[in-house]
Design a protein around this motif. Structure first.
Motif, PDB file in Angstrom:
ATOM      1  N   GLY A   1      39.934  -9.524  15.499  1.00  0.00           N
ATOM      2  CA  GLY A   1      39.252  -9.842  16.751  1.00  0.00           C
ATOM      3  C   GLY A   1      39.430  -8.790  17.815  1.00  0.00           C
ATOM      4  N   ASN A   2      39.952  -7.603  17.442  1.00  0.00           N
ATOM      5  CA  ASN A   2      40.200  -6.627  18.500  1.00  0.00           C
ATOM      6  C   ASN A   2      39.682  -5.220  18.222  1.00  0.00           C
ATOM      7  OD1 ASN A   2      42.302  -6.264  16.558  1.00  0.00           O
ATOM      8  ND2 ASN A   2      43.552  -5.207  18.075  1.00  0.00           N
ATOM      9  N   VAL A   3      38.930  -5.014  17.130  1.00  0.00           N
ATOM     10  CA  VAL A   3      38.333  -3.696  16.865  1.00  0.00           C
ATOM     11  C   VAL A   3      36.852  -3.893  16.530  1.00  0.00           C
ATOM     12  CG1 VAL A   3      38.314  -1.664  15.372  1.00  0.00           C
ATOM     13  CG2 VAL A   3      40.504  -2.715  16.005  1.00  0.00           C
ATOM     14  N   ILE A   4      35.995  -3.180  17.259  1.00  0.00           N
ATOM     15  CA  ILE A   4      34.556  -3.199  16.971  1.00  0.00           C
ATOM     16  C   ILE A   4      34.029  -1.775  17.101  1.00  0.00           C
ATOM     17  CG2 ILE A   4      33.934  -3.834  19.370  1.00  0.00           C
ATOM     18  CD1 ILE A   4      31.560  -5.443  18.082  1.00  0.00           C
ATOM     19  N   CYS A   5      33.312  -1.316  16.080  1.00  0.00           N
ATOM     20  CA  CYS A   5      32.910   0.094  16.012  1.00  0.00           C
ATOM     21  C   CYS A   5      31.461   0.236  15.557  1.00  0.00           C
ATOM     22  CB  CYS A   5      33.816   0.854  15.036  1.00  0.00           C
ATOM     23  SG  CYS A   5      35.555   0.905  15.539  1.00  0.00           S
ATOM     24  N   PHE A   6      30.802   1.272  16.096  1.00  0.00           N
ATOM     25  CA  PHE A   6      29.406   1.570  15.759  1.00  0.00           C
ATOM     26  C   PHE A   6      29.270   3.044  15.419  1.00  0.00           C
ATOM     27  CE2 PHE A   6      29.217  -2.247  18.231  1.00  0.00           C
ATOM     28  CZ  PHE A   6      28.169  -2.978  17.685  1.00  0.00           C
ATOM     29  N   GLN A   7      28.629   3.339  14.287  1.00  0.00           N
ATOM     30  CA  GLN A   7      28.341   4.730  13.942  1.00  0.00           C
ATOM     31  C   GLN A   7      27.274   5.318  14.865  1.00  0.00           C
ATOM     32  OE1 GLN A   7      29.594   7.198  11.459  1.00  0.00           O
ATOM     33  NE2 GLN A   7      28.508   8.109  13.182  1.00  0.00           N
ATOM     34  N   PRO A   8      26.184   4.621  15.173  1.00  0.00           N
ATOM     35  CA  PRO A   8      25.203   5.161  16.122  1.00  0.00           C
ATOM     36  C   PRO A   8      25.742   5.105  17.553  1.00  0.00           C
ATOM     37  CG  PRO A   8      24.549   2.965  15.428  1.00  0.00           C
ATOM     38  CD  PRO A   8      25.736   3.327  14.595  1.00  0.00           C
ATOM     39  N   HIS A   9      24.919   5.622  18.463  1.00  0.00           N
ATOM     40  CA  HIS A   9      25.312   5.785  19.866  1.00  0.00           C
ATOM     41  C   HIS A   9      24.557   4.813  20.770  1.00  0.00           C
ATOM     42  CE1 HIS A   9      27.533   9.691  19.651  1.00  0.00           C
ATOM     43  NE2 HIS A   9      26.789   9.873  18.569  1.00  0.00           N
ATOM     44  N   PRO A  10      25.127   3.670  21.122  1.00  0.00           N
ATOM     45  CA  PRO A  10      24.424   2.776  22.047  1.00  0.00           C
ATOM     46  C   PRO A  10      24.303   3.346  23.454  1.00  0.00           C
ATOM     47  CG  PRO A  10      26.629   1.932  21.551  1.00  0.00           C
ATOM     48  CD  PRO A  10      26.379   3.078  20.622  1.00  0.00           C
TER      49      PRO A  10
END
Length: 260
Positions: A199-208
């Protein structure tokens, strides 16, 4: 409790560990990288403070310094998560310490890759899929708990499949997740386009944080090093302004951190 996909009304403070700056021509046209993040986060009420971490003279904050923030964002960078540069090594070593202290982490592009690598995942340098640039479509995984929560949002409640459009610019990819990692989003050229860990790591490869104009100008800047097909596809994908879901994704990030 806020509904997923809607703007959080709780003011929070995020720390941005800025791992690069936009090249000068892009910076003059589109503003500093910090300003791109701040603009996307403004409507959520989040206060953003930046720390430059990628130069020889940079001082990377300690995990104790970062505990005062609601979340720590690790930005994109031209560097590779596998590099042995001193600043990359220091940041890589900091990540598990932050996780052990239950600090909420958000990774974007290079940050997405470095967090996975630091926590036991695998990053492939110069992935066989090649340079991914332009506006891309990503599909959220039905099996992920966040996807179920998003179905309570008016934007998606009638949709059988949730897809988003975001700007991409990367050669490397996460190819194996750390233990307890869950794929949140995927696309045909990038199997692990977004993920969470607990519940404490969220990651995105693209660039929001990027706009169509930013990624278009990045493609133009790299025209001499990419194929004509990749270049033309990237330009065509950027023709419609304001077609990306960056603001929506940042609202999800804020909701994720709020639930942390």
């Amino acid at each position: 409790q806020s509904t997923w996909g809607e703007t959080s009304r709780t003011p929070m403070r995020f720390a941005l560990l800025r791992c690069c700056e936009l090249p000068s021509p892009l910076k003059e046209t589109h503003g500093r990288l910090f300003e791109l993040f701040r603009k996307q986060l403004n409507f959520t009420g989040v206060e953003l403070e930046e720390f430059e971490v990628f130069t020889e003279t940079s001082t990377i904050p300690t995990e104790q310094n970062l505990m005062q923030f609601d979340a720590v964002v690790i930005s994109g960078s031209p560097a590779c998560a596998l590099d042995a540069d001193p600043w990359v090594t220091r940041l890589r070593q900091l990540i598990p310490r932050m996780v052990n202290l239950n600090i909420a982490l958000v990774g974007i592009c290079f940050g997405h890759q470095l967090i996975a690598e630091a926590l036991g995942g695998k990053v492939t340098r110069l992935h066989p899929s090649g340079y991914q640039v332009g506006v891309k479509q990503y599909t959220l995984q039905d099996s992920h708990p966040i996807t179920s929560l998003l179905r309570s949002s008016p934007k998606f409640c009638s949709s059988s499949q949730i897809s988003i459009r975001l700007c991409a610019s990367h050669f490397d990819q996460v190819t194996e997740l750390p233990e307890d990692g869950e794929v949140l989003a995927t696309n045909e050229k990038c199997a692990i386009s977004a993920y969470t860990i607990g519940g404490n790591v969220i990651c995105f490869q693209p660039h929001p944080e990027f706009t169509e104009g930013v990624v278009r100008d990045l493609a133009i800047r790299r025209k001499a090093t990419i194929s004509e097909e990749v270049f033309q596809t990237a330009l065509k994908s950027c023709e419609v302004e304001d077609s990306c879901d960056g603001s929506l994704v940042f609202s999800w990030i804020v909701d994720f951190v709020s639930a942390h």
